[in-house]
Design a protein around this motif. Structure first.
Motif, mmCIF file in Angstrom:
data_model
loop_
_atom_site.group_PDB
_atom_site.id
_atom_site.type_symbol
_atom_site.label_atom_id
_atom_site.label_comp_id
_atom_site.label_asym_id
_atom_site.label_seq_id
_atom_site.Cartn_x
_atom_site.Cartn_y
_atom_site.Cartn_z
ATOM 1 N N ALA A 142 14.119 2.347 17.400
ATOM 2 C CA ALA A 142 12.953 2.353 16.517
ATOM 3 C C ALA A 142 13.020 1.287 15.438
ATOM 4 N N THR A 143 14.239 0.883 15.054
ATOM 5 C CA THR A 143 14.393 -0.047 13.936
ATOM 6 C C THR A 143 13.602 -1.339 14.084
ATOM 7 N N PRO A 144 13.668 -2.044 15.217
ATOM 8 C CA PRO A 144 12.902 -3.297 15.311
ATOM 9 C C PRO A 144 11.397 -3.089 15.186
ATOM 10 N N PHE A 145 10.905 -1.972 15.712
ATOM 11 C CA PHE A 145 9.466 -1.728 15.682
ATOM 12 C C PHE A 145 9.004 -1.267 14.297
ATOM 13 N N ILE A 146 9.750 -0.336 13.706
ATOM 14 C CA ILE A 146 9.371 0.169 12.383
ATOM 15 C C ILE A 146 9.628 -0.881 11.311
ATOM 16 N N GLY A 147 10.853 -1.436 11.310
ATOM 17 C CA GLY A 147 11.186 -2.437 10.295
ATOM 18 C C GLY A 147 10.370 -3.703 10.439
ATOM 19 N N GLY A 148 10.310 -4.232 11.663
ATOM 20 C CA GLY A 148 9.527 -5.442 11.886
ATOM 21 C C GLY A 148 8.041 -5.215 11.660
ATOM 22 N N GLY A 149 7.536 -4.057 12.105
ATOM 23 C CA GLY A 149 6.112 -3.754 11.914
ATOM 24 C C GLY A 149 5.745 -3.594 10.451
ATOM 25 N N ALA A 150 6.593 -2.859 9.701
ATOM 26 C CA ALA A 150 6.319 -2.675 8.274
ATOM 27 C C ALA A 150 6.393 -4.004 7.526
ATOM 28 N N ALA A 151 7.371 -4.833 7.888
ATOM 29 C CA ALA A 151 7.486 -6.150 7.244
ATOM 30 C C ALA A 151 6.273 -7.017 7.557
ATOM 31 N N TYR A 152 5.793 -6.960 8.790
ATOM 32 C CA TYR A 152 4.607 -7.741 9.189
ATOM 33 C C TYR A 152 3.383 -7.316 8.384
ATOM 34 N N VAL A 153 3.153 -6.001 8.315
ATOM 35 C CA VAL A 153 1.979 -5.498 7.582
ATOM 36 C C VAL A 153 2.075 -5.846 6.104
ATOM 37 N N THR A 154 3.253 -5.646 5.519
ATOM 38 C CA THR A 154 3.427 -5.944 4.093
ATOM 39 C C THR A 154 3.218 -7.422 3.809
ATOM 40 N N ALA A 155 3.759 -8.286 4.671
ATOM 41 C CA ALA A 155 3.593 -9.722 4.475
ATOM 42 C C ALA A 155 2.133 -10.137 4.618
ATOM 43 N N ARG A 156 1.430 -9.535 5.546
ATOM 44 C CA ARG A 156 0.008 -9.851 5.713
ATOM 45 C C ARG A 156 -0.788 -9.451 4.470
ATOM 46 N N LEU A 157 -0.446 -8.290 3.906
ATOM 47 C CA LEU A 157 -1.140 -7.842 2.695
ATOM 48 C C LEU A 157 -0.859 -8.787 1.528
ATOM 49 N N LEU A 158 0.401 -9.202 1.404
ATOM 50 C CA LEU A 158 0.758 -10.088 0.298
ATOM 51 C C LEU A 158 0.125 -11.467 0.437
ATOM 52 N N ARG A 159 -0.160 -11.882 1.668
ATOM 53 C CA ARG A 159 -0.777 -13.181 1.898
ATOM 54 C C ARG A 159 -2.303 -13.128 1.875
ATOM 55 N N SER A 160 -2.851 -11.923 1.869
ATOM 56 C CA SER A 160 -4.310 -11.771 1.925
ATOM 57 C C SER A 160 -4.963 -12.225 0.623
ATOM 58 N N GLU A 161 -5.994 -13.020 0.753
ATOM 59 C CA GLU A 161 -6.709 -13.492 -0.431
ATOM 60 C C GLU A 161 -7.662 -12.435 -0.983
ATOM 61 N N SER A 162 -7.964 -11.415 -0.203
ATOM 62 C CA SER A 162 -8.909 -10.384 -0.646
ATOM 63 C C SER A 162 -8.245 -9.294 -1.481
ATOM 64 N N ILE A 163 -6.899 -9.283 -1.534
ATOM 65 C CA ILE A 163 -6.172 -8.268 -2.296
ATOM 66 C C ILE A 163 -5.449 -8.947 -3.440
ATOM 67 N N PRO A 164 -5.714 -8.552 -4.680
ATOM 68 C CA PRO A 164 -5.006 -9.154 -5.826
ATOM 69 C C PRO A 164 -3.500 -8.954 -5.690
ATOM 70 N N GLU A 165 -2.761 -10.030 -5.837
ATOM 71 C CA GLU A 165 -1.320 -9.980 -5.563
ATOM 72 C C GLU A 165 -0.545 -9.194 -6.617
ATOM 73 N N ARG A 166 -0.918 -9.342 -7.868
ATOM 74 C CA ARG A 166 -0.128 -8.684 -8.917
ATOM 75 C C ARG A 166 -0.171 -7.159 -8.810
ATOM 76 N N PRO A 167 -1.344 -6.525 -8.653
ATOM 77 C CA PRO A 167 -1.344 -5.064 -8.479
ATOM 78 C C PRO A 167 -0.624 -4.623 -7.208
ATOM 79 N N LEU A 168 -0.731 -5.434 -6.142
ATOM 80 C CA LEU A 168 -0.086 -5.053 -4.890
ATOM 81 C C LEU A 168 1.437 -5.071 -5.021
ATOM 82 N N THR A 169 1.992 -6.133 -5.591
ATOM 83 C CA THR A 169 3.446 -6.188 -5.759
ATOM 84 C C THR A 169 3.935 -5.098 -6.709
ATOM 85 N N SER A 170 3.113 -4.774 -7.713
ATOM 86 C CA SER A 170 3.484 -3.678 -8.619
ATOM 87 C C SER A 170 3.525 -2.352 -7.873
#
Length: 398
Positions: A142-170
Motif C-alpha cells: 500500500a505504501t507506494p500507492f498511498i504515499g505516492g498518491g497523497a504526495a501527488y495530490v498535495t503537490a497538485r494543490l500546492l501548485r494550483s493557481e486557484s488555491i491561495p498558497e499561504r492558507p493551504l500550507t498553514s
C-alpha cells in the motif's frame, strides 16, 4: 552464569547488530528523511547527515520498542532466535545494505532484515508467522500507492493557481501538528507502553465522552493543530520562501525522528530473544546502543545516499518536497504504532516520485525507479535464501 564461549558468541551478535545499525544509518534512516530538503536546496548534504543522526538517535530511544519487539519475536513462531542465528541474519542483511550504499542504490532495509530473520528462523525449525506477514505485506504494497498518491495530490494543490498558497500550507501544518500531538513516546506512557502529547494534556480536561469519542483528546488535538497552522501562517507572512524552507526542515526532522523509531528495530530486533533468555539487559539500554549505531552511520555514510536520492530520482522544489514528506511522516508513524518493519527508502522514494509526477514528471528517472524496485524485491528473496542457507551451514559446523 554465562560461560565464556556463550559470552563470546553474544559479543559477536552485538557487533553484528551495531554493523547493521551503521548500515541502516548510512542508507535508509540516514539518507531518506532530508533527501527532499537537500533536493530543494533548503539544507546542505553534510548538515542534513549530522541533524538526521541526532534526531534518529532520539527516535530510537523514544519510539523504538514496538518494531524492535516485532522483529525479534513476531516474524517466526515456535522458536526463539539464538545468538548464532542473530549473527547470521544480521550479517546477511547488513552486507546487502552496505553493498547498496556503496553502489548508490537504496536497498530496502526492512526487506533485507525481514527476509534474513525469517530465513534463519525457518532454518531453526520455526513456522511462518502468516498473520504478521499479511500485515507487513499490506503496508509494503500500500505504501507506494498511498504515499505516492497523497504526495501527488498535495503537490497538485500546492501548485494550483486557484488555491491561495499561504492558507493551504498553514492547513497542512495543522495536519502535521495533529499527527505530532498523537504519536506515541515511551517517556510519556506507563512502563512498557507509550503515551502521546495530546493524551497527557487531555488528562487535565475531564470532559465527558461524546458519542464514544474522547472529547478532551479531540479538543487538545485541535488546539495543537491550530497552533501549528498559526505558527506557519505567521512565518510565511513575514517571508513566504523562508517560511516554506522552515516547514520543509521541520518535516525532514520529523521523518528523521520517525526513521530512528522504526529502523532501530531492524538492527537490534534479533537480539531481543537473547535479552529475555541468556542476558539480563534492559531493552532501553539496547535501544540507546542501536541509536548510537544509527547516528554513526548517518554521520559517516549517509551523504552519498542523500545525494543519490536528492538528485537522481527527481529535481524537487520546496512545494513538492513538502508534499513528499507529509505522507512519509504519516506512514512512518503508522508503521511504528503497529510495530511493522517498513522501508524508509520505499516510503520516501514513492513520495518523491508522486510529487514529481505532479509536475508532469519533473525529471523523475524511470530507469532508476525500475532498478530500485527490482533491488527491493531481489533483496527480500536473496536475504531470505542466503540467511536460511548460511545458517544451515553454520549450524552443521558448530
Amino acid at each position: 552464569m554465562v560461560d565464556l564461549a556463550t559470552l563470546a558468541t553474544l559479543c559477536v551478535a552485538g557487533f553484528a547488530s551495531l554493523f547493521m545499525a551503521w548500515a541502516i544509518g548510512a542508507g535508509s534512516s540516514g539518507s531518506t528523511p532530508f533527501a527532499p530538503a537537500v533536493g530543494a536546496n533548503a539544507i546542505s548534504v553534510m548538515r542534513a547527515g549530522f541533524i538526521v543522526g541526532v534526531l534518529g538517535l532520539l527516535g530510537a530511544v523514544l519510539q523504538g520498542a514496538n518494531v524492535t519487539e516485532a522483529v525479534g519475536n513476531d516474524l517466526v513462531v515456535g522458536v526463539s532466535i539464538t545468538a548464532s542465528a542473530a549473527i547470521v541474519g544480521l550479517l546477511t542483511a547488513a552486507i546487502l545494505v552496505a553493498i547498496g550504499v556503496f553502489a548508490g542504490y537504496p536497498i530496502a532495509t526492512a526487506f533485507t532484515v525481514t527476509g534474513a530473520v525469517v530465513g534463519v528462523g525457518l532454518a531453526l525449525g520455526g513456522d511462518p508467522a502468516w498473520a504478521k506477514y499479511r500485515e507487513i505485506a499490506a503496508l509494503w504494497v500500500a505504501t507506494p500507492f498511498i504515499g505516492g498518491g497523497a504526495a501527488y495530490v498535495t503537490a497538485r494543490l500546492l501548485r494550483s493557481e486557484s488555491i491561495p498558497e499561504r492558507p493551504l500550507t498553514s492547513a497542512l501544518a495543522g495536519v502535521v501538528g495533529a499527527l505530532v500531538a498523537n504519536i506515541g513516546f515511551s517517556a510519556l506512557g506507563p512502563e512498557g507502553q507509550q503515551g502521546s502529547i495530546a493524551g497527557v494534556l487531555a488528562r487535565g480536561l475531564p470532559l465527558p465522552p461524546v458519542a464514544g469519542v474522547d472529547a478532551s483528546l479531540v479538543l487538545v488535538t485541535l488546539a495543537l493543530a491550530t497552533l501549528g497552522a498559526a505558527a506557519l501562517h505567521y512565518d510565511t507572512g513575514r517571508d513566504a520562501e523562508a517560511g516554506q524552507r522552515h516547514f520543509l526542515l521541520v518535516l525532514g526532522g520529523l521523518v528523521a525522528f520517525s526513521a530512528g523509531g522504526s529502523q532501530v528495530g531492524l538492527a537490534i530486533g534479533p537480539l531481543v530473544p537473547l535479552l529475555d533468555g541468556e542476558l539480563s539487559v534492559p531493552l532501553m539500554a539496547v535501544l540507546v546502543g542501536g541509536g548510537l549505531g544509527l547516528l554513526a552511520g548517518s554521520w559517516t555514510g549517509a551523504p552519498r545516499m542523500i545525494k543519490a536520492l536528492a538528485q537522481d530520482y527527481s529535481s524537487l522544489g520546496p512545494r513538492r518536497s513538502i508534499a513528499a514528506l507529509i505522507p512519509s511522516f504519516a506512514i512512518a508513524q503508522t508503521a511504528v504504532a503497529f510495530g511493522i518493519p517498513v522501508s524508509f527508502n520505499e516510503i520516501i522514494v514513492s513520495a518523491i516520485i508522486g510529487s514529481g509526477y505532479a509536475a508532469g514528471g519533473a525529471g523523475v528517472s524511470t530507469r532508476k525507479m525500475v532498478f530500485t524496485v527490482l533491488a527491493w524485491i531481489g533483496s527480500l528473496a536473496l536475504a531470505l535464501g542466503v540467511g536460511y542457507g548460511a545458517f544451515v551451514v553454520v549450524d552443521s559446523v558448530l
